[in-house]
Scaffold this motif. Structure first.
Motif, PDB file in Angstrom:
ATOM      1  N   ASN A  57       0.793  -1.382  -0.015  1.00 50.62           N
ATOM      2  CA  ASN A  57       0.040  -0.158   0.059  1.00 50.62           C
ATOM      3  C   ASN A  57       0.859   1.313   0.069  1.00 50.62           C
ATOM      4  O   ASN A  57       0.346   2.369   0.295  1.00 50.62           O
ATOM      5  CB  ASN A  57      -0.835   0.138   1.349  1.00 50.62           C
ATOM      6  N   ASP A  58       2.107   1.160  -0.235  1.00 48.95           N
ATOM      7  CA  ASP A  58       2.955   2.506  -0.295  1.00 48.95           C
ATOM      8  C   ASP A  58       3.088   2.689  -1.771  1.00 48.95           C
ATOM      9  O   ASP A  58       3.420   2.144  -2.505  1.00 48.95           O
ATOM     10  CB  ASP A  58       4.560   2.007   0.376  1.00 48.95           C
ATOM     11  N   ILE A  59       2.716   4.091  -1.899  1.00 52.95           N
ATOM     12  CA  ILE A  59       2.806   4.527  -3.290  1.00 52.95           C
ATOM     13  C   ILE A  59       4.051   4.991  -3.786  1.00 52.95           C
ATOM     14  O   ILE A  59       4.521   5.233  -4.946  1.00 52.95           O
ATOM     15  CB  ILE A  59       1.793   5.794  -3.497  1.00 52.95           C
ATOM     16  N   MET A  60       4.928   5.078  -2.673  1.00 52.04           N
ATOM     17  CA  MET A  60       6.369   5.682  -3.144  1.00 52.04           C
ATOM     18  C   MET A  60       7.176   5.060  -4.024  1.00 52.04           C
ATOM     19  O   MET A  60       7.734   5.442  -5.078  1.00 52.04           O
ATOM     20  CB  MET A  60       7.284   5.872  -1.810  1.00 52.04           C
ATOM     21  N   PRO A  61       7.105   3.804  -4.164  1.00 54.95           N
ATOM     22  CA  PRO A  61       7.879   2.864  -5.045  1.00 54.95           C
ATOM     23  C   PRO A  61       7.122   2.953  -6.339  1.00 54.95           C
ATOM     24  O   PRO A  61       8.088   2.449  -7.498  1.00 54.95           O
ATOM     25  CB  PRO A  61       7.789   1.485  -4.533  1.00 54.95           C
ATOM     26  N   LEU A  62       6.084   3.366  -6.595  1.00 58.50           N
ATOM     27  CA  LEU A  62       5.490   3.653  -7.943  1.00 58.50           C
ATOM     28  C   LEU A  62       5.562   4.582  -8.631  1.00 58.50           C
ATOM     29  O   LEU A  62       5.364   5.178  -9.936  1.00 58.50           O
ATOM     30  CB  LEU A  62       3.966   3.718  -7.837  1.00 58.50           C
ATOM     31  N   LEU A  63       6.435   5.926  -7.920  1.00 59.32           N
ATOM     32  CA  LEU A  63       6.676   7.122  -8.511  1.00 59.32           C
ATOM     33  C   LEU A  63       8.323   7.139  -8.800  1.00 59.32           C
ATOM     34  O   LEU A  63       9.045   6.409  -8.253  1.00 59.32           O
ATOM     35  CB  LEU A  63       6.542   8.145  -7.333  1.00 59.32           C
ATOM     36  N   PRO A  64       8.579   8.111  -9.557  1.00 55.46           N
ATOM     37  CA  PRO A  64       7.764   8.576 -10.591  1.00 55.46           C
ATOM     38  C   PRO A  64       7.198   7.520 -11.478  1.00 55.46           C
ATOM     39  O   PRO A  64       7.811   6.291 -11.586  1.00 55.46           O
ATOM     40  CB  PRO A  64       8.683   9.570 -11.505  1.00 55.46           C
ATOM     41  N   TYR A  65       6.283   7.761 -12.190  1.00 52.45           N
ATOM     42  CA  TYR A  65       5.691   6.627 -13.162  1.00 52.45           C
ATOM     43  C   TYR A  65       6.416   6.098 -13.912  1.00 52.45           C
ATOM     44  O   TYR A  65       7.367   6.801 -14.826  1.00 52.45           O
ATOM     45  CB  TYR A  65       4.342   7.036 -13.668  1.00 52.45           C
ATOM     46  N   ASP A  66       6.182   4.776 -14.366  1.00 57.91           N
ATOM     47  CA  ASP A  66       7.061   4.088 -15.511  1.00 57.91           C
ATOM     48  C   ASP A  66       5.751   4.050 -16.572  1.00 57.91           C
ATOM     49  O   ASP A  66       5.048   2.836 -16.974  1.00 57.91           O
ATOM     50  CB  ASP A  66       7.387   2.869 -15.081  1.00 57.91           C
ATOM     51  N   ASP A  67       5.586   5.163 -17.284  1.00 56.87           N
ATOM     52  CA  ASP A  67       4.557   5.039 -18.139  1.00 56.87           C
ATOM     53  C   ASP A  67       4.943   5.524 -19.472  1.00 56.87           C
ATOM     54  O   ASP A  67       6.567   5.593 -19.847  1.00 56.87           O
ATOM     55  CB  ASP A  67       3.368   6.041 -18.001  1.00 56.87           C
ATOM     56  N   GLY A  68       4.362   5.933 -20.543  1.00 54.78           N
ATOM     57  CA  GLY A  68       4.947   6.358 -21.870  1.00 54.78           C
ATOM     58  C   GLY A  68       5.580   7.594 -21.962  1.00 54.78           C
ATOM     59  O   GLY A  68       6.201   7.903 -22.949  1.00 54.78           O
ATOM     60  N   VAL A  69       5.640   8.362 -20.729  1.00 55.89           N
ATOM     61  CA  VAL A  69       6.161   9.600 -20.649  1.00 55.89           C
ATOM     62  C   VAL A  69       7.697   9.650 -19.864  1.00 55.89           C
ATOM     63  O   VAL A  69       8.662  10.091 -20.449  1.00 55.89           O
ATOM     64  CB  VAL A  69       5.387  10.656 -20.391  1.00 55.89           C
ATOM     65  N   PHE A  70       7.589   9.206 -18.575  1.00 47.92           N
ATOM     66  CA  PHE A  70       8.548   9.036 -17.889  1.00 47.92           C
ATOM     67  C   PHE A  70       9.464   8.008 -18.041  1.00 47.92           C
ATOM     68  O   PHE A  70      10.669   8.182 -17.860  1.00 47.92           O
ATOM     69  CB  PHE A  70       8.080   9.286 -16.456  1.00 47.92           C
ATOM     70  N   LEU A  71       9.155   6.722 -18.189  1.00 49.88           N
ATOM     71  CA  LEU A  71       9.921   5.749 -18.403  1.00 49.88           C
ATOM     72  C   LEU A  71      10.854   5.445 -17.249  1.00 49.88           C
ATOM     73  O   LEU A  71      12.151   4.878 -17.345  1.00 49.88           O
ATOM     74  CB  LEU A  71      10.540   5.606 -19.646  1.00 49.88           C
ATOM     75  N   TYR A  72      10.839   5.723 -16.005  1.00 50.74           N
ATOM     76  CA  TYR A  72      11.485   5.288 -14.699  1.00 50.74           C
ATOM     77  C   TYR A  72      11.587   3.883 -14.264  1.00 50.74           C
ATOM     78  O   TYR A  72      10.554   3.331 -14.475  1.00 50.74           O
ATOM     79  CB  TYR A  72      11.144   6.324 -13.408  1.00 50.74           C
ATOM     80  N   LYS A  73      12.756   3.379 -13.820  1.00 52.41           N
ATOM     81  CA  LYS A  73      12.726   2.296 -13.598  1.00 52.41           C
ATOM     82  C   LYS A  73      13.469   1.765 -12.335  1.00 52.41           C
ATOM     83  O   LYS A  73      14.052   2.728 -11.696  1.00 52.41           O
ATOM     84  CB  LYS A  73      14.027   1.473 -14.745  1.00 52.41           C
ATOM     85  N   HIS A  74      13.135   0.425 -11.890  1.00 45.53           N
ATOM     86  CA  HIS A  74      13.908   0.088 -10.665  1.00 45.53           C
ATOM     87  C   HIS A  74      15.235  -0.793 -10.896  1.00 45.53           C
ATOM     88  O   HIS A  74      15.114  -1.289 -12.041  1.00 45.53           O
ATOM     89  CB  HIS A  74      12.992  -0.766  -9.695  1.00 45.53           C
ATOM     90  N   ILE A  75      16.010  -1.149  -9.924  1.00 48.22           N
ATOM     91  CA  ILE A  75      17.032  -2.173 -10.201  1.00 48.22           C
ATOM     92  C   ILE A  75      17.181  -3.074  -9.001  1.00 48.22           C
ATOM     93  O   ILE A  75      16.531  -2.781  -8.006  1.00 48.22           O
ATOM     94  CB  ILE A  75      18.343  -1.143  -9.873  1.00 48.22           C
ATOM     95  N   GLY A  76      17.231  -4.303  -9.429  1.00 48.43           N
ATOM     96  CA  GLY A  76      17.637  -5.282  -8.365  1.00 48.43           C
ATOM     97  C   GLY A  76      16.262  -6.222  -7.928  1.00 48.43           C
ATOM     98  O   GLY A  76      15.519  -6.319  -8.612  1.00 48.43           O
ATOM     99  N   VAL A  77      16.528  -6.840  -6.764  1.00 49.87           N
ATOM    100  CA  VAL A  77      15.520  -7.835  -6.153  1.00 49.87           C
ATOM    101  C   VAL A  77      14.517  -6.940  -5.319  1.00 49.87           C
ATOM    102  O   VAL A  77      14.731  -6.011  -4.586  1.00 49.87           O
ATOM    103  CB  VAL A  77      16.376  -8.831  -5.168  1.00 49.87           C
ATOM    104  N   CYS A  78      13.236  -7.333  -5.650  1.00 46.46           N
ATOM    105  CA  CYS A  78      12.192  -6.427  -4.911  1.00 46.46           C
ATOM    106  C   CYS A  78      11.594  -7.625  -3.918  1.00 46.46           C
ATOM    107  O   CYS A  78      11.202  -8.651  -4.116  1.00 46.46           O
ATOM    108  CB  CYS A  78      10.967  -6.365  -5.870  1.00 46.46           C
ATOM    109  N   LEU A  79      11.662  -7.181  -2.519  1.00 48.38           N
ATOM    110  CA  LEU A  79      11.119  -7.879  -1.536  1.00 48.38           C
ATOM    111  C   LEU A  79       9.769  -7.384  -1.222  1.00 48.38           C
ATOM    112  O   LEU A  79       9.615  -6.249  -0.212  1.00 48.38           O
ATOM    113  CB  LEU A  79      11.975  -7.991  -0.040  1.00 48.38           C
ATOM    114  N   HIS A  80       8.774  -8.000  -1.780  1.00 47.50           N
ATOM    115  CA  HIS A  80       7.474  -7.301  -1.684  1.00 47.50           C
ATOM    116  C   HIS A  80       6.355  -8.029  -0.814  1.00 47.50           C
ATOM    117  O   HIS A  80       6.238  -9.200  -0.902  1.00 47.50           O
ATOM    118  CB  HIS A  80       6.677  -7.496  -3.232  1.00 47.50           C
ATOM    119  N   TYR A  81       6.037  -6.817   0.186  1.00 49.08           N
ATOM    120  CA  TYR A  81       4.955  -7.491   1.283  1.00 49.08           C
ATOM    121  C   TYR A  81       3.512  -7.026   0.901  1.00 49.08           C
ATOM    122  O   TYR A  81       3.418  -5.967   0.663  1.00 49.08           O
ATOM    123  CB  TYR A  81       5.338  -6.968   2.602  1.00 49.08           C
ATOM    124  N   ASN A  82       2.671  -8.149   0.889  1.00 48.71           N
ATOM    125  CA  ASN A  82       1.209  -7.544   0.593  1.00 48.71           C
ATOM    126  C   ASN A  82       0.358  -7.106   1.928  1.00 48.71           C
ATOM    127  O   ASN A  82       1.226  -6.902   3.110  1.00 48.71           O
ATOM    128  CB  ASN A  82       0.462  -8.772   0.338  1.00 48.71           C
TER     129      ASN A  82
END
Length: 118
Positions: free
Chosen positions: A79-104
């Motif tokens: 439920n944390d919005i911060m990892p979704l910013l800035p957006y990875d859409d057709g305009v911005f194309l920002y990416k993450h690096i590495g392993v994601c330890l995701h908690y639901n």
């Protein structure tokens, strides 16, 4: 300062960590060391651990850091919005690096290796 500390403790390794925007800065630090060819510091770099880190760069940065992606660990809460910013859409194309330890929402962990979007 880091160089001096590592000279005093030659068996030491360092870990970079941060939360939120501090996580973004932590993730960029090794990239800057690599870009500036700071080999005397990179050899002591162990890992990056971030919590709620926003995306930090584009595809070019991600490909530059790909040889070191196994040293990057991002802890993400659903439920944390911060990892979704800035957006990875057709305009911005920002990416993450590495392993994601995701908690639901029930704090159950799922590990995503590679280029997981969240």
């Amino acid at each position: 300062m880091l160089r001096d500390l590592l000279a005093e403790h030659p068996k030491a390794m360092f870990v970079v960590t941060g939360h939120g925007v501090g996580g973004a800065l932590a993730a960029l630090f090794p990239a800057l060391l690599l870009f500036n060819e700071e080999e005397d510091l990179i050899k002591w770099w162990s890992a990056v651990y971030t919590f709620g880190q926003p995306r930090i760069g584009d595809e070019q940065l991600r490909m530059f850091m790909q040889p070191h992606a196994e040293k990057y660990f991002r802890v993400v809460y659903r439920n944390d919005i911060m990892p979704l910013l800035p957006y990875d859409d057709g305009v911005f194309l920002y990416k993450h690096i590495g392993v994601c330890l995701h908690y639901n929402s029930f704090f159950i962990e799922k590990v995503h290796v590679g280029f997981f979007i969240v």
